[in-house]
Design an enzyme around this catalytic site. Structure first.
Site, PDB file in Angstrom:
ATOM      1  N   SER A 588     110.943  81.384 140.557  1.00  0.00           N
ATOM      2  CA  SER A 588     109.632  81.254 140.981  1.00  0.00           C
ATOM      3  C   SER A 588     109.396  82.592 141.861  1.00  0.00           C
ATOM      4  O   SER A 588     109.529  83.523 141.740  1.00  0.00           O
ATOM      5  CB  SER A 588     109.159  79.870 141.542  1.00  0.00           C
ATOM      6  OG  SER A 588     107.809  80.180 141.492  1.00  0.00           O
ATOM      7  N   ASP A 663     106.452  77.652 130.268  1.00  0.00           N
ATOM      8  CA  ASP A 663     105.923  77.983 131.605  1.00  0.00           C
ATOM      9  C   ASP A 663     104.593  78.178 131.543  1.00  0.00           C
ATOM     10  O   ASP A 663     103.830  79.110 131.523  1.00  0.00           O
ATOM     11  CB  ASP A 663     106.823  78.935 132.382  1.00  0.00           C
ATOM     12  CG  ASP A 663     106.691  78.862 133.772  1.00  0.00           C
ATOM     13  OD1 ASP A 663     105.612  78.606 134.098  1.00  0.00           O
ATOM     14  OD2 ASP A 663     107.662  79.645 134.339  1.00  0.00           O
ATOM     15  N   HIS A 695     108.032  75.318 134.151  1.00  0.00           N
ATOM     16  CA  HIS A 695     108.333  76.202 135.288  1.00  0.00           C
ATOM     17  C   HIS A 695     109.590  75.991 135.799  1.00  0.00           C
ATOM     18  O   HIS A 695     110.122  76.805 136.407  1.00  0.00           O
ATOM     19  CB  HIS A 695     107.588  76.291 136.215  1.00  0.00           C
ATOM     20  CG  HIS A 695     107.387  77.111 137.454  1.00  0.00           C
ATOM     21  ND1 HIS A 695     107.781  78.486 136.946  1.00  0.00           N
ATOM     22  CD2 HIS A 695     107.397  77.215 138.678  1.00  0.00           C
ATOM     23  CE1 HIS A 695     107.718  79.304 138.113  1.00  0.00           C
ATOM     24  NE2 HIS A 695     107.579  78.429 139.193  1.00  0.00           N
TER      25      HIS A 695
END
Length: 718
Positions: A588, A663, A695
């Site tokens: 991320s 995602d 995600h």
């Protein structure tokens, strides 16, 4: 004081591989084995109503304690006898219980919410949950025992079998009732808010019709199907939110008049931290402009929907981000506590309900990390803070009049505390870097009872060394905390491949005084396989004050990378780190940092592994992206400078990019366009997708993720 403690901690941790040396090795299949994390074997630990008695369950028995005397209180068979007498569903195990007064606790059995009276030994029904069974966002009203729940985008309130449910519905699927809004930012975790006695329900209504449909594809269908969702990107149109008030007794609904006019700026404001007044007459809302540099604390009349008063305002040229609502004083509902960063650190301030700030209740170069509660006379309140250990979390008592602050937990670590109603006893659950999970009942004199001291499930394994310490940031003055995990039984003179694990973004703190220093089994597995694992919390991360976090505003990735490179300098000073075999990994924001660092310094990082990476912040969501970067047209240079699309031609060595094809946080577009940029630049990049994950990769497939990354390091780094 903290420095001395910390030096001792480092000395102890450096002996980790000797203290724990055994022969067993972790396998990749064990990395999702929760039994290898220290776990408490007790549950339902709590005080009994307003007393100092406490209960907990273990196996098939609920125990009750008073001071240091503990005895069996209720067995599963005894509870089931009362359940059977009430013609309810038999319990297979001790359920989760919650004391609702001194003599009764509530629990769920089948589709019913029940209570058990400890004096009469009888079970009775509080609510029938059958209509909410399998539904989402179930929210029970206090005292009234009716509840709200959602089906799809609609909201329902159930009053029981004899009363018709109330529904909040719209044929337009872009209208969402009773769910979290603003992409779960500003501390928002749900969309319904019961008043203190359950007479009224406040709820969010979100209109997403003006937000762009973002394409998503369901590839599991015979012919792949479109599955678009709403995703407001930085600089584009945001959704619009209002707050409804449902009066359960009058069976009426109104919407608060949160907009002075119908301008786009007013419609796009963030309505956060919804908090009821104790008398249920008002709803308090922290309203934030889209620029996120101005907060208005407003009070609304829930009978008319009109704005009653603007209590105060807070502004900051970078951003404001209230994540907690007012905390009303139980014996003085005309006052409340409010979190603010106005002096540079997150502290509590005492306000009158007319908006007058009376005084600052906590102060210092530390963060108040959470509120625990008041004692029965409201002479003191209890908080979490990192005052004496910046990577830990301790509990403190604060006097309401003097502001005098004293710790009630006196052991380093990360604590979770429940305080008795009179404030004289507390239940302390904690762990430390070298301390497995513990649970004690304590008072001012010390430990009253030991409820659990979890054994170390890794005792039989070859344990890596774990070292904690500080280095200076790139500014030459700020301390940064690091965690260093080294292979067990290292050989003198041997050099080891080293992996920098990074996140580096807001609201993160990876290095903590908790079990394994905040690390996990994956890191231990890599260390057992001969890798050094290093993590440092750079400027831009959490719990170190506003300047520490916000200094990265409008230019994400720059200060963070400079600090990470100071960590690299430290690693290069260690004789066992192989400077020619250094890699970087993150997910991320950490994926963004991984690629940023790999492209900027290919001479340092031979290998990189980036999961779900942000590639260009103009493709990220409004709420988070605009807070830290402003809008793209307000900060064009910032967006240009940290876009990784513009740097793909710097790629050298090996880089593995991993992304979940579904995602909905960092959309797939990021990594796809980065691969395209690498192709155009003539650069080779390795790429892997997880087709039906969002995600992150959860469940059994996470083992596959660990094996994929480990194989990559074995092939290209070791």
């Amino acid at each position: 004081m903290m420095k001395l403690k910390y030096i001792l901690l480092v000395a102890l941790l450096s002996m980790g591989s000797t203290m724990w040396a055994q022969n067993k090795m972790l396998s990749s299949k064990q990395l999702m084995t929760y039994s290898l994390y220290p776990r408490m074997d007790v549950a339902n630990v709590q005080f009994v109503g307003n007393t100092n008695q406490y209960v907990y369950s273990k196996d098939t028995v609920i125990y009750m304690g008073k001071k240091n005397k503990i005895q069996p209180f209720l067995t599963l068979s005894q509870l089931n006898k009362a359940v059977a007498a009430a013609h309810k569903t038999e319990l297979k195990r001790i359920p989760g219980i919650k004391y609702i007064n001194d003599n009764e606790f509530a629990f769920v059995s089948g589709t019913e919410y029940l209570k058990y009276n400890t004096k009469t030994k009888q079970v009775s029904s509080l609510a029938d949950l059958s209509s909410g069974l399998g539904k989402q966002n179930l929210d029970m009203a206090p005292e009234q025992y009716h509840y709200a729940y959602t089906i799809g985008n609609n909201l329902y309130v159930d009053f029981g079998s004899e009363v018709v449910d109330r529904a909040f519905e719209d044929k337009n699927s872009d209208i969402v009732f009773g769910q979290s809004v603003h992409r779960n930012e500003f501390g928002i975790e749900k969309g319904t808010f019961w008043s203190p006695k359950g007479n009224r329900l406040a709820f969010y209504r979100m209109d997403q019709s003006m937000v762009t449909d973002y394409p998503m594809v369901n590839t599991s269908a015979r012919i792949a199907e479109a599955a678009p969702f709403k995703y407001p990107m930085a600089g584009m149109k945001s959704h619009e939110v209002t707050v409804g008030i449902f009066d359960c007794k009058a069976d009426t609904t109104i919407y608060l008049e949160t907009r002075k006019n119908n301008s786009v700026a007013e419609r796009e404001m963030y309505l956060t931290n919804l908090t009821w007044s104790p008398d249920e007459r008002y709803l308090y809302i922290a309203k934030i402009n889209r620029e996120q540099n101005h907060v208005w604390m407003e009070r609304y009349d829930v009978t008319t929907g009109k704005l009653d008063k603007v209590l105060f305002e807070e502004t900051d040229p970078r951003y404001t981000e209230p994540c907690e609502g007012p905390i009303f004083i139980p014996n003085n509902p005309n006052q409340f506590l409010w979190y603010s960063l106005r002096d540079g650190y997150k502290h509590l301030y005492l306000y009158n309900i007319d908006g007058t700030m009376l005084r600052q209740m906590t102060r210092g170069e530390y963060e108040v990390e959470g509120f625990i509660g008041f004692d029965s006379k409201c002479e003191n309140f209890f908080i979490y803070a990192n005052k004496d250990n910046l990577i830990g979390r301790a509990a403190y008592k604060v006097n309401m009049k003097s502001g005098a602050m004293s710790p009630i937990t006196n052991i380093d670590g990360t604590h979770t505390v429940t305080v008795s109603a009179d404030g004289t006893h507390y239940i302390d659950r904690y762990s430390g870097t070298l301390t497995t999970s513990r649970c004690y009942v304590k008072n001012a004199k010390g430990t009253v009872a030991t409820l659990c001291e979890a054994v170390n499930p890794l005792d039989e394994y070859a344990m890596p060394g774990i070292q904690m310490g500080t280095i200076k940031a790139a500014d030459g003055k700020t301390d940064l905390y690091y965690r260093l995990i080294t292979p067990p039984n290292m050989k003198p003179g041997e050099k080891y491949p080293t992996l920098v694990y990074v996140y580096g973004g807001p609201h993160s703190q990876l290095v903590t005084d908790s079990w394994l220093g905040g690390g996990n089994l994956y890191f231990l597995f890599l260390a057992q396989q001969g890798y050094v694992i290093f993590t440092v919390d750079n400027r831009g991360t959490d719990n170190r004050g506003f300047e520490f976090e916000s200094c990265t505003h409008r230019h994400l990735g720059e200060i963070e990378m400079a600090d990470q490179l100071e960590g690299v300098k430290f690693l290069k000073s260690l004789p066992y780190v192989d400077q020619d075999r250094m890699g970087v990994e993150g997910w991320s924001f950490g994926g963004f940092m991984t690629i940023t660092m790999k492209l900027a310094h290919p001479e340092i990082f031979k290998v990189g592994c980036a999961g779900g990476p942000v590639i260009d912040w103009k493709w990220y969501e409004i709420m988070y992206g605009e807070r830290y970067m402003d809008m793209p047209d307000e900060n064009p240079e910032g967006y240009k400078n940290n876009s990784l699309l513009n740097k793909a031609d710097n790629l050298e060595g090996r880089l593995l990019v991993i992304h979940g094809a579904e995602d909905n946080t960092v959309v797939w577009q990021h990594s796809i366009e980065f691969v395209e940029a690498c192709i155009k630049a003539g650069k080779l990049v390795d790429y892997f997708i997880y087709p039906h994950h969002e995600h992150n990769v959860h469940g059994i497939d996470r083992i596959h993720l660990y094996e994929k990354m480990f194989d990559y390091y074995e092939t290209f780094l070791k």
